[in-house]
Design a protein around this motif. Sequence first.
Motif, PDB file in Angstrom:
ATOM      1  N   ALA A   1       0.833  -1.205   0.000  1.00 27.82           N
ATOM      2  CA  ALA A   1       0.000   0.000   0.000  1.00 27.82           C
ATOM      3  C   ALA A   1       0.864   1.251   0.000  1.00 27.82           C
ATOM      4  O   ALA A   1       0.587   2.225  -0.714  1.00 27.82           O
ATOM      5  CB  ALA A   1      -0.930  -0.007   1.210  1.00 27.82           C
ATOM      6  N   ALA A   2       1.943   1.252   0.796  1.00 32.84           N
ATOM      7  CA  ALA A   2       2.844   2.407   0.848  1.00 32.84           C
ATOM      8  C   ALA A   2       3.507   2.628  -0.508  1.00 32.84           C
ATOM      9  O   ALA A   2       3.621   3.768  -0.988  1.00 32.84           O
ATOM     10  CB  ALA A   2       3.892   2.201   1.935  1.00 32.84           C
ATOM     11  N   MET A   3       3.942   1.540  -1.167  1.00 27.29           N
ATOM     12  CA  MET A   3       4.587   1.686  -2.478  1.00 27.29           C
ATOM     13  C   MET A   3       3.593   2.147  -3.544  1.00 27.29           C
ATOM     14  O   MET A   3       3.923   2.954  -4.410  1.00 27.29           O
ATOM     15  CB  MET A   3       5.236   0.361  -2.877  1.00 27.29           C
ATOM     16  CG  MET A   3       6.478   0.037  -2.060  1.00 27.29           C
ATOM     17  SD  MET A   3       7.388  -1.418  -2.646  1.00 27.29           S
ATOM     18  CE  MET A   3       6.275  -2.717  -2.138  1.00 27.29           C
ATOM     19  N   ALA A   4       2.356   1.649  -3.440  1.00 27.73           N
ATOM     20  CA  ALA A   4       1.339   2.064  -4.412  1.00 27.73           C
ATOM     21  C   ALA A   4       1.017   3.539  -4.275  1.00 27.73           C
ATOM     22  O   ALA A   4       0.962   4.280  -5.272  1.00 27.73           O
ATOM     23  CB  ALA A   4       0.077   1.223  -4.217  1.00 27.73           C
TER      24      ALA A   4
ATOM     25  N   PRO B   1      -3.596  16.353  -4.927  1.00 26.47           N
ATOM     26  CA  PRO B   1      -4.270  15.978  -3.663  1.00 26.47           C
ATOM     27  C   PRO B   1      -4.017  14.539  -3.231  1.00 26.47           C
ATOM     28  O   PRO B   1      -4.250  14.193  -2.064  1.00 26.47           O
ATOM     29  CB  PRO B   1      -5.761  16.196  -3.978  1.00 26.47           C
ATOM     30  CG  PRO B   1      -5.773  17.172  -5.109  1.00 26.47           C
ATOM     31  CD  PRO B   1      -4.561  16.840  -5.925  1.00 26.47           C
ATOM     32  N   LEU B   2      -3.548  13.703  -4.170  1.00 26.37           N
ATOM     33  CA  LEU B   2      -3.275  12.309  -3.793  1.00 26.37           C
ATOM     34  C   LEU B   2      -2.163  12.192  -2.755  1.00 26.37           C
ATOM     35  O   LEU B   2      -2.016  11.152  -2.105  1.00 26.37           O
ATOM     36  CB  LEU B   2      -2.896  11.498  -5.036  1.00 26.37           C
ATOM     37  CG  LEU B   2      -4.001  11.312  -6.086  1.00 26.37           C
ATOM     38  CD1 LEU B   2      -3.453  10.565  -7.295  1.00 26.37           C
ATOM     39  CD2 LEU B   2      -5.188  10.567  -5.500  1.00 26.37           C
ATOM     40  N   ALA B   3      -1.365  13.266  -2.611  1.00 27.28           N
ATOM     41  CA  ALA B   3      -0.294  13.236  -1.607  1.00 27.28           C
ATOM     42  C   ALA B   3      -0.847  13.066  -0.197  1.00 27.28           C
ATOM     43  O   ALA B   3      -0.174  12.535   0.695  1.00 27.28           O
ATOM     44  CB  ALA B   3       0.537  14.517  -1.691  1.00 27.28           C
TER      45      ALA B   3
ATOM     46  N   LEU C   1      -2.171   7.409   5.112  1.00 31.84           N
ATOM     47  CA  LEU C   1      -2.954   6.202   5.400  1.00 31.84           C
ATOM     48  C   LEU C   1      -2.114   4.953   5.693  1.00 31.84           C
ATOM     49  O   LEU C   1      -2.375   4.260   6.682  1.00 31.84           O
ATOM     50  CB  LEU C   1      -3.923   5.935   4.243  1.00 31.84           C
ATOM     51  CG  LEU C   1      -4.989   7.015   4.021  1.00 31.84           C
ATOM     52  CD1 LEU C   1      -5.890   6.630   2.849  1.00 31.84           C
ATOM     53  CD2 LEU C   1      -5.806   7.227   5.275  1.00 31.84           C
ATOM     54  N   PRO C   2      -1.109   4.606   4.849  1.00 32.92           N
ATOM     55  CA  PRO C   2      -0.328   3.388   5.178  1.00 32.92           C
ATOM     56  C   PRO C   2       0.377   3.437   6.536  1.00 32.92           C
ATOM     57  O   PRO C   2       0.335   2.443   7.287  1.00 32.92           O
ATOM     58  CB  PRO C   2       0.666   3.294   4.016  1.00 32.92           C
ATOM     59  CG  PRO C   2      -0.011   3.985   2.887  1.00 32.92           C
ATOM     60  CD  PRO C   2      -0.746   5.122   3.517  1.00 32.92           C
ATOM     61  N   PRO C   3       1.053   4.558   6.919  1.00 34.40           N
ATOM     62  CA  PRO C   3       1.676   4.570   8.251  1.00 34.40           C
ATOM     63  C   PRO C   3       0.666   4.470   9.390  1.00 34.40           C
ATOM     64  O   PRO C   3       0.927   3.797  10.394  1.00 34.40           O
ATOM     65  CB  PRO C   3       2.418   5.917   8.277  1.00 34.40           C
ATOM     66  CG  PRO C   3       2.630   6.276   6.849  1.00 34.40           C
ATOM     67  CD  PRO C   3       1.429   5.757   6.137  1.00 34.40           C
TER      68      PRO C   3
ATOM     69  N   ASP D   1       6.879  -1.829  11.217  1.00 29.40           N
ATOM     70  CA  ASP D   1       6.129  -1.647   9.978  1.00 29.40           C
ATOM     71  C   ASP D   1       5.748  -0.186   9.768  1.00 29.40           C
ATOM     72  O   ASP D   1       5.709   0.297   8.619  1.00 29.40           O
ATOM     73  CB  ASP D   1       4.873  -2.517  10.001  1.00 29.40           C
ATOM     74  CG  ASP D   1       5.198  -3.994   9.894  1.00 29.40           C
ATOM     75  OD1 ASP D   1       6.311  -4.324   9.465  1.00 29.40           O
ATOM     76  OD2 ASP D   1       4.340  -4.823  10.260  1.00 29.40           O
ATOM     77  N   THR D   2       5.451   0.523  10.855  1.00 28.65           N
ATOM     78  CA  THR D   2       5.116   1.944  10.736  1.00 28.65           C
ATOM     79  C   THR D   2       6.300   2.736  10.204  1.00 28.65           C
ATOM     80  O   THR D   2       6.165   3.556   9.282  1.00 28.65           O
ATOM     81  CB  THR D   2       4.696   2.501  12.111  1.00 28.65           C
ATOM     82  OG1 THR D   2       3.611   1.729  12.628  1.00 28.65           O
ATOM     83  CG2 THR D   2       4.252   3.960  11.993  1.00 28.65           C
TER      84      THR D   2
END
Length: 318
Positions: free
Chosen positions: A17-20, A38-40, A45-47, A58-59
Motif C-alpha cells: 500500500a505504501a509503495m502504491a 491531492p493524492l499526496a 494512510l499506510p503509516p 512496519d510503521t
Amino acid sequence: VPMERGEIIQSIMVYLAAMAVGLIAFSPLFEQSSVRTPLAFLAILPPIWAAVRCNQRDTATAAALLSCFAVWGTVENGGPFVRSSLNDAFLLLLAFMISVSVPALILSAEVAVRKRHEEHVDFVMHELSHRSKNLLSVVQSMANQIARRTDSYETFLAGFGTRLGAFAKTHDLLVQDSWRGADISDLVQVQLLPFHNPGEASIVAEGAELKLNPKAAEQIGMALHELGTNAAKYGALSTAAGAVRIEWDIESHGMYRRLRFSWKETGGPRIKETQRQGFGRLMITRLVPATLEGTASLEFEPDGIRWVLMAPSTNVLA
C-alpha cells in the motif's frame, strides 16, 4: 520473536500500500497535474494503518518507503513538491516527511504500550487463576487429611485454622518477592516465631543463603509448622532446657545436587514412637517429600527427634 503468518501478510500489505501510494502520488513516471496533487494526502494512510494494526517496525518502514518515493519525485523534478526554488521544494519535502512520520510513530508507540499492557493483564489473570487453583487444591487436601484424623469439629477447626495461618505466612513471604521465591532463613524465622522468644537461643538456624521456589517454600513452611507445634507441645520447646537446631545446605554428588534440610531437638523429654500417624507426621514424612520428589526420615532419638529432608535442588531452588 518469530512472526506468525497473519502478521507477515499484514506487513506485506502495508508495504504494498505504501509503495502504491508513493508511486501514484510522488513518482516522476507520471505527469504532475492538479488532479494528482491531492493524492499526496493519501500518504498518511499506510503509516496510520501500520501503527494501528501492525507494529512500530512496519510503521517506520511504511513512512520510509513513502519518503523515498517523495525524495525520488522531487529530485527528478516531479511530484507535488516541485517548486521554482530548489530550497522551497526540499523544505516542503522535509515538512511532508515530518508530518507523515512523527504522528504515525507516536501513535504506533501508544498502541504498542496498550498492547503490552493488555498482554500483561492477560498474563497476570492467567497466573492468578493458576495459582488460585493450586492454592485451593492444597487447602482442600489439608482439610481432608486433618478431617480424617480428628474426632470432633472443634478439634478439626483448631488444627485447620492454625495450619491455614502458617500457610498464609508463607504466602506473605512469596508476595513480598513478587512470587519469585522465598529466602529459606526468612521462612524458618516466620514459621517458628510463635514457638520461641527471639531473644533466647532455643532455636538455632544455620545454612547457606538459598532462595526456595514457591512450591518448596509452601511445603517446607508447612513442615516447619508441624515440627514447631509438636516441639512446643511435647518436645524440646516444651521445656526451658530444650533447644532445636536447624541446618540446611546443598550437597553435590557429581552432577547431582540436592537440598539437605535437618531438624534436631535436644534437651527435651523423650518422645516415644507410636504406630498412629497423625496429620503432622504424615505431612513431614510423606506429603512434603513426595511433593518435592525427595525423601524424608524421622528418628526418635534419646535426646529428641531428628527429621531430615532430602530433595533435588532443581525441585526446590528458585
